[in-house]
Scaffold this motif. Structure first.
Motif, PDB file in Angstrom:
ATOM      1  N   GLN A  21       0.798  -1.221   0.000  1.00 38.86           N
ATOM      2  CA  GLN A  21       0.000   0.000   0.000  1.00 38.86           C
ATOM      3  C   GLN A  21       0.834   1.275   0.000  1.00 38.86           C
ATOM      4  O   GLN A  21       0.299   2.361  -0.220  1.00 38.86           O
ATOM      5  CB  GLN A  21      -0.931   0.013   1.223  1.00 38.86           C
ATOM      6  CG  GLN A  21      -0.277   0.407   2.545  1.00 38.86           C
ATOM      7  CD  GLN A  21       0.579  -0.679   3.165  1.00 38.86           C
ATOM      8  OE1 GLN A  21       0.685  -1.786   2.642  1.00 38.86           O
ATOM      9  NE2 GLN A  21       1.196  -0.388   4.306  1.00 38.86           N
ATOM     10  N   GLY A 200     -10.265   3.976   8.876  1.00 38.05           N
ATOM     11  CA  GLY A 200     -10.645   4.764   7.709  1.00 38.05           C
ATOM     12  C   GLY A 200     -10.022   4.249   6.428  1.00 38.05           C
ATOM     13  O   GLY A 200     -10.388   4.679   5.331  1.00 38.05           O
ATOM     14  N   GLN A 202     -10.242   1.095   5.388  1.00 35.02           N
ATOM     15  CA  GLN A 202     -11.175   0.142   4.792  1.00 35.02           C
ATOM     16  C   GLN A 202     -12.569   0.764   4.697  1.00 35.02           C
ATOM     17  O   GLN A 202     -12.974   1.531   5.571  1.00 35.02           O
ATOM     18  CB  GLN A 202     -11.238  -1.135   5.635  1.00 35.02           C
ATOM     19  CG  GLN A 202      -9.892  -1.789   5.875  1.00 35.02           C
ATOM     20  CD  GLN A 202      -9.215  -2.224   4.595  1.00 35.02           C
ATOM     21  OE1 GLN A 202      -9.866  -2.679   3.645  1.00 35.02           O
ATOM     22  NE2 GLN A 202      -7.889  -2.094   4.536  1.00 35.02           N
ATOM     23  N   ALA A 203     -13.297   0.398   3.638  1.00 34.01           N
ATOM     24  CA  ALA A 203     -14.626   0.972   3.425  1.00 34.01           C
ATOM     25  C   ALA A 203     -15.572   0.655   4.578  1.00 34.01           C
ATOM     26  O   ALA A 203     -16.501   1.426   4.861  1.00 34.01           O
ATOM     27  CB  ALA A 203     -15.209   0.452   2.111  1.00 34.01           C
ATOM     28  N   SER A 204     -15.328  -0.453   5.259  1.00 36.88           N
ATOM     29  CA  SER A 204     -16.200  -0.867   6.353  1.00 36.88           C
ATOM     30  C   SER A 204     -15.843  -0.226   7.699  1.00 36.88           C
ATOM     31  O   SER A 204     -16.554  -0.422   8.687  1.00 36.88           O
ATOM     32  CB  SER A 204     -16.146  -2.391   6.508  1.00 36.88           C
ATOM     33  OG  SER A 204     -14.809  -2.820   6.770  1.00 36.88           O
ATOM     34  N   ASP A 205     -14.765   0.553   7.739  1.00 37.10           N
ATOM     35  CA  ASP A 205     -14.334   1.153   9.002  1.00 37.10           C
ATOM     36  C   ASP A 205     -15.311   2.219   9.479  1.00 37.10           C
ATOM     37  O   ASP A 205     -15.868   2.975   8.663  1.00 37.10           O
ATOM     38  CB  ASP A 205     -12.955   1.799   8.845  1.00 37.10           C
ATOM     39  CG  ASP A 205     -11.829   0.789   8.767  1.00 37.10           C
ATOM     40  OD1 ASP A 205     -12.065  -0.392   9.084  1.00 37.10           O
ATOM     41  OD2 ASP A 205     -10.712   1.193   8.390  1.00 37.10           O
ATOM     42  N   PRO A 227      -7.935   5.648   1.270  1.00 40.01           N
ATOM     43  CA  PRO A 227      -8.400   6.571   0.238  1.00 40.01           C
ATOM     44  C   PRO A 227      -7.903   8.003   0.475  1.00 40.01           C
ATOM     45  O   PRO A 227      -7.612   8.370   1.610  1.00 40.01           O
ATOM     46  CB  PRO A 227      -9.920   6.498   0.360  1.00 40.01           C
ATOM     47  CG  PRO A 227     -10.153   6.139   1.792  1.00 40.01           C
ATOM     48  CD  PRO A 227      -9.038   5.206   2.157  1.00 40.01           C
ATOM     49  N   THR A 230     -10.769  10.367   3.305  1.00 40.86           N
ATOM     50  CA  THR A 230     -11.361   9.379   4.206  1.00 40.86           C
ATOM     51  C   THR A 230     -12.760   9.836   4.622  1.00 40.86           C
ATOM     52  O   THR A 230     -13.108  11.019   4.491  1.00 40.86           O
ATOM     53  CB  THR A 230     -10.488   9.204   5.458  1.00 40.86           C
ATOM     54  OG1 THR A 230     -10.442  10.465   6.159  1.00 40.86           O
ATOM     55  CG2 THR A 230      -9.082   8.768   5.089  1.00 40.86           C
ATOM     56  N   PRO A 231     -13.565   8.915   5.155  1.00 36.91           N
ATOM     57  CA  PRO A 231     -14.880   9.331   5.660  1.00 36.91           C
ATOM     58  C   PRO A 231     -14.801  10.444   6.697  1.00 36.91           C
ATOM     59  O   PRO A 231     -15.684  11.310   6.740  1.00 36.91           O
ATOM     60  CB  PRO A 231     -15.430   8.031   6.256  1.00 36.91           C
ATOM     61  CG  PRO A 231     -14.788   6.951   5.445  1.00 36.91           C
ATOM     62  CD  PRO A 231     -13.403   7.443   5.164  1.00 36.91           C
TER      63      PRO A 231
END
Length: 264
Positions: A21, A200, A202-205, A227, A230-231
């Protein structure tokens, strides 16, 4: 890349577990070339149990000049250095290592300095501000230290690992520069809200703080580079907050690492 790969190329590694990554190989290699230095950064995926043996092995190569350190090796690599900066010694972590004249390793830690510089680039001066930091790992420890040195009026640290959090809180409080306390996911009352944890990626975080309690006057930052948004950052921008991303931090940290690795 402007410098051709050849037998004269100087070699640096970035070591982590996992490693796929990371963005440093291209970015730091380009920074070397921009300074007219023929050097490349190679990724090395090394498990913790093999770290010491790996470093001993690559140290035998006389054209290996440096090692950039990422998760989870920042604490362990501190113990593998023969010498460190005062900052790295205080934190017991390094993120960059260069050769001493005798072939041993000298380490320093730039995550905190780079993060605070990126905050300032994005309009946030931490001096006199109340800060909440999520994450007491390698990057979080360095960022916490840099915030205290930069003059925040208080710092609260939140991390699910209670022992790790307590160790960092006690160490920083011992400096006597400002109150350092145990925080929570509630950002109410803070001027600065920062995520130095991997939450943040992972999409599921979940979002690492209670985003409903963010206020437009707060400055919100995050260490995560992928990303890109992040969210947490998306939620903060929706509230009207000033923000900084992991990419901003990476640019500043990269420059500090390159200057350190090229220092004679």
């Amino acid at each position: 890349m402007s410098e051709p790969l050849s037998g004269a190329t100087r070699v640096h590694f970035i070591v982590g577990d996992p490693i796929a990554q990371v963005k440093s190989p291209a970015g730091v290699s380009q920074a070397f070339h921009d300074k007219g230095h023929n050097a490349y950064v190679m990724p090395a995926h090394v498990a913790p149990a093999q770290l010491a043996a790996w470093l001993a092995g690559v140290s035998l190569a006389q054209n290996v000049d440096g090692v950039i350190v990422t998760v989870p090796h920042k604490f362990a690599c501190h113990d593998l250095c023969a010498s460190t900066s005062d900052r790295a010694a205080f934190l017991h972590i390094v993120n960059t290592m260069r050769r001493n004249p005798d072939g041993s390793w000298h380490g320093d830690m730039f995550d905190g300095l780079g993060f605070v510089s990126a905050m300032q680039d994005n309009g946030c001066q931490p001096a006199g501000k109340k800060a909440l930091l999520v994450g007491a790992g390698g990057a979080g420890s360095a960022i916490a230290h840099a915030l205290v040195v930069a003059g925040v009026s208080s710092l609260a640290i939140h991390d699910p690992d209670a022992a790790r959090r307590s160790t960092l809180v006690d160490r920083l409080a011992g400096l006597g520069k400002c109150p350092v306390t145990h925080g929570s996911a509630d950002p109410t009352g803070f001027d600065i809200v920062l995520n130095a944890s991997p939450v943040g990626m992972q999409a599921s975080d979940p979002i690492p703080v209670d985003a409903d309690k963010l206020q437009a006057a707060m400055f919100v930052g995050c260490v995560i580079t992928a990303p890109a948004i992040t969210p947490l950052i998306a939620a903060a921008r929706a509230k009207g907050c000033q923000t900084m991303t992991g990419a901003h931090m990476f640019g500043r940290v990269r420059d500090l690492m390159v200057d350190f690795l090229l220092e004679k």
